[in-house]
Scaffold this active site. Structure first.
Site, PDB file in Angstrom:
ATOM      1  N   HIS A  25       0.837  -1.200   0.000  1.00 33.16           N
ATOM      2  CA  HIS A  25       0.000   0.000   0.000  1.00 33.16           C
ATOM      3  C   HIS A  25       0.870   1.247   0.000  1.00 33.16           C
ATOM      4  CE1 HIS A  25      -0.293   0.753   4.671  1.00 33.16           C
ATOM      5  NE2 HIS A  25       0.949   0.604   4.271  1.00 33.16           N
ATOM      6  N   CYS A  44       5.875   5.856   4.332  1.00 32.14           N
ATOM      7  CA  CYS A  44       4.641   5.191   3.891  1.00 32.14           C
ATOM      8  C   CYS A  44       4.006   5.914   2.704  1.00 32.14           C
ATOM      9  CB  CYS A  44       3.642   5.098   5.043  1.00 32.14           C
ATOM     10  SG  CYS A  44       4.166   3.957   6.318  1.00 32.14           S
ATOM     11  N   HIS A  50       4.872  -0.034  -0.345  1.00 28.31           N
ATOM     12  CA  HIS A  50       5.675  -0.987   0.430  1.00 28.31           C
ATOM     13  C   HIS A  50       4.718  -2.047   0.952  1.00 28.31           C
ATOM     14  CE1 HIS A  50       4.039   1.963   3.191  1.00 28.31           C
ATOM     15  NE2 HIS A  50       3.936   0.948   4.042  1.00 28.31           N
ATOM     16  N   HIS A  52       3.217  -5.189   3.658  1.00 29.25           N
ATOM     17  CA  HIS A  52       3.006  -5.624   5.035  1.00 29.25           C
ATOM     18  C   HIS A  52       2.478  -7.050   5.040  1.00 29.25           C
ATOM     19  CE1 HIS A  52       3.577  -1.778   7.031  1.00 29.25           C
ATOM     20  NE2 HIS A  52       2.817  -1.212   6.121  1.00 29.25           N
ATOM     21  N   ASP A  90      -5.091 -10.289  -0.826  1.00 29.03           N
ATOM     22  CA  ASP A  90      -3.829 -11.019  -0.652  1.00 29.03           C
ATOM     23  C   ASP A  90      -2.959 -10.927  -1.903  1.00 29.03           C
ATOM     24  OD1 ASP A  90      -1.999 -12.559   0.759  1.00 29.03           O
ATOM     25  OD2 ASP A  90      -2.841 -14.453   0.018  1.00 29.03           O
ATOM     26  N   HIS A  91      -1.721 -10.490  -1.693  1.00 33.85           N
ATOM     27  CA  HIS A  91      -0.738 -10.336  -2.778  1.00 33.85           C
ATOM     28  C   HIS A  91      -1.183  -9.341  -3.843  1.00 33.85           C
ATOM     29  CE1 HIS A  91       1.035 -13.776  -0.759  1.00 33.85           C
ATOM     30  NE2 HIS A  91       2.159 -13.484  -1.389  1.00 33.85           N
ATOM     31  N   GLU A 134      -1.030  -4.615  11.398  1.00 27.98           N
ATOM     32  CA  GLU A 134      -0.214  -4.241  10.242  1.00 27.98           C
ATOM     33  C   GLU A 134       1.220  -4.715  10.435  1.00 27.98           C
ATOM     34  OE1 GLU A 134      -0.386  -0.243   7.802  1.00 27.98           O
ATOM     35  OE2 GLU A 134       1.089  -0.073   9.409  1.00 27.98           O
TER      36      GLU A 134
HETATM   37 NI    NI Z   1       2.605   0.759   5.541  1.00 36.61          NI
END
Ligand code: NI
Length: 147
Positions: A25, A44, A50, A52, A90-91, A134
């Site tokens: 995100h 961020c 990046h 998580h 997911d992914h 997160e």
């Molecule tokens: Ni983040």
């Protein structure tokens, strides 16, 4: 046949299921300037995002069914979490290729509310808490409250 747990009234219990997903995100508020976004979100707000490894914990609260000994069938909760949330995110990159996140600034708070709203349609009146981690050090709890 009665047992020691079968007294007056039905006991109420909380049942939690954990699922996980990985996603990228970028935090960015359209209402702020570029400089304000970079100051607020720091790394961020990096342009390409990046990742998580998120951990989603969903709790339902209800009376224990005397016939089954369960609040709800845990597999129904598992399936709902996978179908309504995990399979969508997911992914993926939450800002770019997730339809359910379209227009959303994907902070952990906003994601927790989104997931609550989606899961609530499957378990009306039973959803007690959505907890989205997160990182191992940061998480958000949402219980459906609005001002
Ligand atoms: Ni983040």
């Amino acid at each position: 046949m009665t047992s020691e747990v079968q007294k007056a009234g039905r006991p109420v219990a909380l049942l939690t299921r954990q699922e996980s997903f990985s996603a990228a995100h970028r935090l960015w508020a359209d209402s702020l300037s570029d400089a304000e976004n970079r100051a607020l979100y720091g790394p961020c707000a990096n342009e390409y995002g990046h990742g998580h490894d998120y951990v989603l914990e969903v709790t339902v609260k209800g009376a224990i069914d005397p016939a089954t000994g369960m609040v709800i069938n845990l597999t129904d909760l598992r399936d709902a979490m996978r179908e309504l949330v995990v399979s969508h995110v997911d992914h993926h990159h939450l800002n770019h290729d997730v339809a359910i996140c379209k227009g959303l600034n994907p902070t952990t708070e906003n994601l927790a509310v989104l997931f609550w709203d989606r899961l609530g349609t499957r378990f009306p009146g039973l959803l007690d808490e959505v907890r989205l981690r997160e990182t191992p050090k940061n998480w958000v709890v949402y219980r459906g409250e609005r001002t």
